[in-house]
Design a protein around this motif. Structure first.
Motif, mmCIF file in Angstrom:
data_model
loop_
_atom_site.group_PDB
_atom_site.id
_atom_site.type_symbol
_atom_site.label_atom_id
_atom_site.label_comp_id
_atom_site.label_asym_id
_atom_site.label_seq_id
_atom_site.Cartn_x
_atom_site.Cartn_y
_atom_site.Cartn_z
ATOM 1 N N GLY A 72 1.109 -1.507 0.226
ATOM 2 C CA GLY A 72 -0.421 0.071 0.230
ATOM 3 C C GLY A 72 0.883 1.333 0.091
ATOM 4 N N TYR A 73 -0.035 2.419 0.119
ATOM 5 C CA TYR A 73 0.780 2.971 0.037
ATOM 6 C C TYR A 73 0.363 4.679 0.869
ATOM 7 N N TRP A 74 -0.334 4.294 1.243
ATOM 8 C CA TRP A 74 -1.316 4.772 2.739
ATOM 9 C C TRP A 74 -1.922 4.467 3.327
ATOM 10 N N ALA A 75 -1.842 4.438 4.892
ATOM 11 C CA ALA A 75 -2.674 3.364 6.063
ATOM 12 C C ALA A 75 -3.050 4.635 6.906
ATOM 13 N N TRP A 76 -3.319 5.591 6.231
ATOM 14 C CA TRP A 76 -3.167 6.740 7.754
ATOM 15 C C TRP A 76 -2.750 6.969 8.805
ATOM 16 N N ASP A 77 -1.463 6.127 8.630
ATOM 17 C CA ASP A 77 -0.844 6.860 9.838
ATOM 18 C C ASP A 77 -0.687 7.829 10.310
ATOM 19 N N PRO A 78 -0.230 7.648 12.006
ATOM 20 C CA PRO A 78 -0.307 8.659 13.330
ATOM 21 C C PRO A 78 0.771 10.301 11.830
ATOM 22 N N VAL A 79 2.359 9.555 11.903
ATOM 23 C CA VAL A 79 2.544 11.203 11.282
ATOM 24 C C VAL A 79 2.580 11.011 9.742
ATOM 25 N N GLU A 80 1.925 10.291 8.732
ATOM 26 C CA GLU A 80 0.928 10.939 7.563
ATOM 27 C C GLU A 80 0.160 11.712 8.162
ATOM 28 N N ASN A 81 -0.809 11.172 9.208
ATOM 29 C CA ASN A 81 -1.552 11.999 9.024
ATOM 30 C C ASN A 81 -1.231 13.514 9.451
ATOM 31 N N ALA A 82 -0.145 13.322 10.433
ATOM 32 C CA ALA A 82 0.234 14.809 11.123
ATOM 33 C C ALA A 82 0.708 16.085 9.855
ATOM 34 N N ALA A 83 1.249 15.811 8.586
ATOM 35 C CA ALA A 83 1.147 16.292 7.276
ATOM 36 C C ALA A 83 0.457 16.591 6.511
#
Lengths: 673, 114
Positions: free
Chosen positions: A236-247
């Motif tokens: 995958g390329y996007w997992a709604w991970d906290p650090v992804e979400n933070a940006a």
């Protein structure tokens, strides 16, 4: 190098602190010389931090393991090319990078801000210097990258294997620069509030820097998705991970801001809203730094975490309180010159778009903080998974894309239903026809996919139709060839047509996300050398396994022969590496990417016999379009930011005031046409 | 080497920061007028841009004719006002220049250096 680095950071701290004090005191006391001195402190702080950056790079290049940060993030086996990545691989180096990026942008933005903005500019410089003082202070006191070890080791620990990827050369610096770039429009807004003047000067500066921050974050997010896709080995390329979400959250708020600021520029509306939006964007950016550096929630990006969470939490609290406190204190100067005249207008469409963007941002925020809230209230950490984000944000995103298609078709101020019908009938008819054809040809039966396809097509049709109509009209009126007429059309309103290029990129992204989310195929399998397996239309033959031992890792490559519908296509290599010093296995998927689909092979585990291995085979439709969209995001932003050429204007004697209105048109025609 | 770089950087910083404070220089009247003129130029360019965009939207039929005419007239009035202000500033600049030249001439005719 250690002494030079610490000395220049200390000097930068002194300069930033002086810059803040001089700017605020100079602005308050109307002492122009002090304001100028404060601004020069900004430039000198950039120079000092530049020397510190060079000192750290030199320490890496000379393997100066006497410096703890160098010893922890590099070793003799590390290829020199990764020096740049190692520079910000840890907390201390990231802080130095962030401080340098902030000082550079602060200097550039203040040099670009006209002097006539007076106290506005002085206060903005003060705010930027205050922020710089914070970052440099934290670095110097709590996370100095130049701290020395009592005894220098013969070799360092090395760089985290997950970071040895081409995406890492740009992804972290772009995200960090993007997050910190929000400081500039924020400081310009705060400068306006502190001076009591929120006029068009702030709109111009804030729009430019808002767009810069937006584009940097967008590029960083896309590169991060690409890195996750190729290295994390889950397909995958996007997992709604906290650090992804933070940006992602500040990016959403900035998206709202760069649309909303256009309404203020065009119609003098949304003044209050724009300041609130830039405050929200900056606060979410500060929250992002807290999540990223503080590590309060579990993330795949935990390697970047530190124990500095509390410092950034205090920073977040102070930023939120101060910015919104000032906002409410100055509400009186934020009254708009116009109000919303109709719910059927482009301004109203912008407002709906803004609310949807903020809705997605706050849903995401809720998902990020929910584990913290659950821990505080129940004592158990309950994480929020992908289904929550998909189910809540998915429909809002579809509505947002729909507004992207409809909004530009609406006129400013007000419209009648007849106008709206006339503007929409052709694009909607074309959209429905295309969607029906695609649904029939590809046998699409999923409602969400049909809606997604329809709204994305509507955006593309609206944009392309306006371009075609505009180009034909220009060709007819000027006789220019079609390519030149198209170029002239784009040049005639760069912010608008640059925005349209970005809208087309969002359509590509939407198609990529829809295709890969709903039509992906996955197969987990063990294969012996010589065996093959089928996934979708592809057959993957495990031809051989090759093992190579390096100084820092043992690397295994699976050689795979690929065929499609029985026709040989290519040979691919998937690999994994065992890194003893990190007790980590890192994988690199073998990916064959085309606009139709990606064949994605993960080589994860070799059995003791050395001939059998575990594979995950995936066919991800249309992912290629997600990466293809990236350059268009940048291209659209560059077009939107490209400065308009100043035209020469002939000065004429003006008539007496009573005749002014009647004759102004003629006098102005030369300048405006 | 470290001491040399740090000392040099510190000396340059002190000089750069102190210079505006030590060499007191308030902006001359013509500088202030130039600043004002630049602000007016920018405001005027913004109105021209607005007119261009409006004309284009009308061209693409995104704006109805009455609304186009109303907005165009309003923008033209604003631009005309700005042009009037610009003209006044130009005249001020010209008068400053004339006064300066006059002073220079007087100084020369009196046999003194200006």
């Amino acid at each position: 190098m250690a002494e030079l680095g610490t000395a220049t950071i200390t000097m930068a701290l002194a300069l930033a602190a002086y810059g803040a004090v001089a700017s605020f005191a100079g602005a308050k006391g109307r002492y122009a010389a002090l304001v100028l001195s404060g601004q020069r402190a900004n430039y000198m702080a950039t120079l000092a931090l530049g020397v510190a950056v060079l000192a750290l790079v030199a320490a890496f290049l000379s393997n100066d393991f006497g410096i703890r940060y160098v010893a922890e993030h590099s070793n003799l086996a590390m290829p020199r090319i990764y020096t740049w990545v190692a520079f910000y691989a840890g907390n201390e180096g990231s802080l130095l990078f962030v401080a340098f990026a902030l000082s550079g942008m602060a200097a550039l933005s203040m040099a670009m801000t006209p002097r006539r903005t007076g106290t506005q500019r002085a206060y903005a410089n003060g705010v930027l210097m205050l922020l710089l003082t914070f970052f440099v202070g934290v670095m110097l006191l709590l996370a100095n990258p130049f701290t020395q070890l009592a005894t220098a080791p013969a070799d360092g620990i090395g760089i985290n294997p997950l970071l040895t990827h081409p995406g890492m050369f740009m992804h972290p610096p772009l995200l960090m620069t993007g997050l910190i770039a929000i400081s500039v429009p924020f400081a310009l807004g705060m400068g306006g509030l502190l001076s009591g003047r929120i006029d068009d000067e702030w709109v111009d500066g804030a729009r430019v820097w808002g767009l810069v921050a937006w584009a940097l974050l967008a590029a960083g997010l896309l590169l991060g998705a690409w890195w996750a896709y190729t290295i994390l080995g889950w397909g995958g390329y996007w997992a709604w991970d906290p650090v992804e979400n933070a940006a992602f959250m500040p990016w959403l708020a900035l998206t709202a801001f760069i649309h909303s600021i256009m309404v203020q520029k065009r119609r003098g509306m949304f003044r209050m809203w724009n300041i609130a939006l830039i405050n929200i964007a900056f606060t979410l950016g500060a929250f992002g730094i807290f999540i990223n550096r503080g590590g309060p929630v579990p993330s795949v990006h935990s390697f970047g975490a530190s124990s500095l969470g509390w410092v950034f939490l205090i920073f977040l609290g102070v930023v939120a309180l101060a910015s919104f406190g000032l906002f409410f204190y100055r509400l009186a100067v934020l009254k708009s010159t116009h109000s919303l005249e109709s719910t059927l207008s482009r301004e109203a469409a912008f407002l709906v778009n803004n609310l949807l963007l903020l809705g997605i941002a706050f849903t995401t925020l809720w998902g990020v903080v929910f584990p913290l809230i659950s821990e505080l209230t129940t004592g158990r950490i309950i994480t929020v998974g992908e289904p929550f984000f998909d189910q809540v944000n998915g429909p809002m995103m579809l509505a947002l894309i729909f507004m992207m298609g409809v909004g530009p078709l609406l006129p400013w101020r007000t419209a009648t239903w007849a106008t709206v019908r006339r503007a929409l009938v052709v694009p909607v008819a074309i959209t429905l026809a295309i969607t029906a054809a695609v649904a029939l040809l590809l046998e699409i039966r999923i409602a969400a996919v049909l809606v997604g396809t329809a709204v994305s097509t509507l955006v593309a049709v609206s944009v392309l139709r306006e371009w075609v109509r505009g180009t034909i009209a220009r060709h007819r009126s000027t006789g220019a060839a079609y390519p030149l007429a198209f170029a002239a059309l784009i040049a005639s309103n760069r912010p608008r047509y640059g925005g349209y290029v970005v809208h087309l990129a969002i359509v590509m992204l939407a198609f990529g996300i829809i295709g890969s989310s709903f039509y992906g195929t996955t197969r987990d399998i063990f294969m012996r050398v010589g065996e093959s397996a089928t996934v979708g239309a592809y057959t993957v033959e495990f031809a051989a396994v090759e093992t190579t031992i390096f100084a820092d890792r043992t690397e295994r490559q699976a050689v795979l022969n690929i065929s499609r519908n029985g026709e040989p296509l290519t040979t691919m290599r998937a690999w994994n590496g065992v890194y003893p010093s990190f007790q980590m296995v890192s994988t690199r998927a073998a990916i064959r990417s085309t606009p139709v689909d990606d064949l994605y092979v993960i080589f994860s585990e070799v059995q003791p016999d050395g001939q059998t291995a575990a594979f995950r085979l995936l066919v991800n439709p249309m992912v290629w379009w997600i990466w293809f969209a990236g350059p268009f995001v940048i291209l659209g932003t560059v077009i939107a930011l490209w400065p308009t050429r100043r035209r020469a204007v002939a000065h004429v004697e003006l008539p007496d005031p009573p005749k002014l209105g009647e004759q102004a048109g003629g006098a102005l025609a030369k300048g405006a046409s | 080497m470290t001491i040399l770089i740090v000392t040099l950087l510190a000396a340059i910083s002190v000089a750069v920061l102190a210079y505006p404070l030590l060499v007191r220089r308030s902006p001359s009247p013509d500088e202030q007028t130039e600043e004002l003129a630049a602000g007016l130029r920018k405001a005027r360019d913004r109105v021209y841009e607005e007119i261009r965009v409006l004309q284009q939207e009308y061209f693409l039929q995104s704006v109805s004719r009455p609304e186009y005419e109303e907005q165009l007239q309003a923008a033209r009035l604003r631009a005309a006002g700005l042009l009037a202000q610009q003209q006044a500033v130009q005249q001020t600049l010209a008068s400053i220049e004339t006064a300066a030249e006059e002073q220079l001439r007087e100084a020369r005719s009196g046999g003194r250096a200006p």
